[in-house]
Enzyme design. Structure first.
Site, mmCIF file in Angstrom:
data_model
loop_
_atom_site.group_PDB
_atom_site.id
_atom_site.type_symbol
_atom_site.label_atom_id
_atom_site.label_comp_id
_atom_site.label_asym_id
_atom_site.label_seq_id
_atom_site.Cartn_x
_atom_site.Cartn_y
_atom_site.Cartn_z
ATOM 1 C CE LYS A 142 -4.220 -2.426 2.015
ATOM 2 N NZ LYS A 142 -4.056 -3.608 1.922
ATOM 3 C CE LYS B 83 -5.936 1.372 0.433
ATOM 4 N NZ LYS B 83 -6.344 0.944 -1.169
ATOM 5 N NE ARG C 16 -3.337 -6.854 -9.036
ATOM 6 C CZ ARG C 16 -3.134 -7.734 -8.156
ATOM 7 N NH1 ARG C 16 -2.965 -8.618 -7.893
ATOM 8 N NH2 ARG C 16 -3.465 -7.702 -6.813
ATOM 9 N NE ARG D 100 -8.531 -7.285 -8.775
ATOM 10 C CZ ARG D 100 -7.445 -7.118 -8.472
ATOM 11 N NH1 ARG D 100 -6.921 -7.488 -7.645
ATOM 12 N NH2 ARG D 100 -6.815 -5.238 -8.060
ATOM 13 C CG ASP E 187 -4.553 -3.836 -6.739
ATOM 14 O OD1 ASP E 187 -3.870 -4.495 -7.883
ATOM 15 O OD2 ASP E 187 -4.617 -3.851 -5.746
ATOM 16 C CD GLU F 168 -3.647 -2.258 -2.232
ATOM 17 O OE1 GLU F 168 -3.102 -3.566 -2.437
ATOM 18 O OE2 GLU F 168 -5.278 -2.422 -1.421
ATOM 19 C CG ASN G 104 -1.275 -5.988 -4.843
ATOM 20 O OD1 ASN G 104 -1.249 -6.123 -3.771
ATOM 21 N ND2 ASN G 104 -2.026 -5.141 -5.521
#
Length: 319
Positions: free
Chosen positions: A126, A161, A211, A226, A274, A282, A284
């Site tokens: 993050k 978050k 993604r 998503r 993301d 984000e 990842n």
């Protein structure tokens, strides 16, 4: 080549959707040998090298009993295999952190590890976006409840978050009425003891949290959007989101092509960006997924692109 996968237990794999399984399947097609261990198996002793009792597996071609064990328990130094693929799923906890240090020691002994252990540590998924503010929406990182309240007063509709969440865990939305903002802040920041990320709510989430995979510094031409279902605000597949493969937008390409070479140069062979709407949310790096969903829906073979990049990286390191 001998490829060692360091990952979660084999019996927890879901081969119908698991990206690590897709990597293994493509590697076997090319004649590579698959070795396996879990992070807990790694060990080091003075006078020796980072080693583990390895299991060699063969794929059965079935999605049920998907592997058989060829041999197991052979203690092998990681430097003696051709490549080590760190594919342990999040969370990035203390044991994951310690495993990266053991893998980094294995690198000093000659092992080739993907993704690079130091890069895994240096890119918390993050917080890594903070390096690229030109691509992100309004974002706050803080322990302060008063900071959170000021951010909400400015932006009206926000997402909160935890920094160590995964799969959409612990994500909250607070709208303009501020309902439960105090309670949510207290829950996430634990009275100022834990850092929280706060972002302006991006309404484009209804079209999906995309993604975008970047392999060897180059974007896969399709993302997996998503899409949240029902009353959910989270698009994560683990939270019930629907995955829809789609071609990258011009903005997706811009983000991926800007970040890709930078991250690849740091030893990140595989990255999952993301993107919601036009905003990066984000980065990842631990064990990015979505290989199979993208391939099945778009026809683009993500696993083949990955193994191509892995083989190319190994040729460079051997030169």
């Amino acid at each position: 080549m001998n490829l060692l996968f360091v990952a979660d237990p084999l019996d927890t794999f879901k081969p119908y959707k698991d990206s690590t399984f897709a990597m293994m399947r493509e590697a076997v097609k090319r004649g590579h040998r698959i070795l396996f261990c879990e992070p807990r198996h790694l060990h080091w002793q003075r006078g020796g090298r980072v080693s583990a009792p390895l299991r060699e597996i063969a794929l059965t071609g079935s999605l049920d009993d998907w592997y058989t064990t060829v041999s197991e328990g052979v203690v092998t130094a990681l430097a003696d295999v051709d490549a080590v693929l760190m594919r342990k799923d999040p969370p990035f906890d203390s044991e994951f952190f310690y495993a990266t240090h053991l893998l980094e020691q294995a690198e000093r002994e000659g092992a080739r590890v993907f993704n690079k252990p130091s890069a895994l540590r240096d890119h918390p998924e993050k917080l890594a976006i903070l390096e690229f503010p030109q691509f992100i929406g309004p974002t706050l990182v803080t322990r302060s409840e008063s900071d959170i309240r000021r951010f909400h007063a400015e932006h009206g509709d926000i997402i909160l978050k935890p920094l160590d969440g995964m799969g959409g865990m612990g994500i909250f939305r607070v709208g303009p009425d501020g309902l439960n903002l105090g309670s949510i802040s207290e829950t996430l920041n634990r009275g100022g003891a834990q850092t929280v990320m706060v972002q302006r709510y991006l309404p484009e989430i209804v079209k999906g949290d995309k993604r975008v995979l970047v392999i060897g510094g180059k974007p896969v031409p399709h993302s997996l959007a998503r899409i949240p279902q029902g009353s959910e605000i989270r698009g994560n597949l683990a939270a019930g989101g629907k995955g829809v493969a789609q071609p990258l937008s011009a903005r997706d390409f811009e983000i991926a092509e800007s970040l890709g070479p930078i991250l690849a140069a740091r030893g990140l062979l595989l990255v999952g960006l993301d993107v919601i709407g036009d905003s990066l949310t984000e980065i990842n790096v631990t064990s990015p997924t979505c290989f199979q969903e993208i391939t099945q829906q778009s026809g683009f073979d993500v696993a083949a692109m990955f193994v191509d990049a892995l083989e190319a990286a190994l040729r460079v390191s051997a030169a």
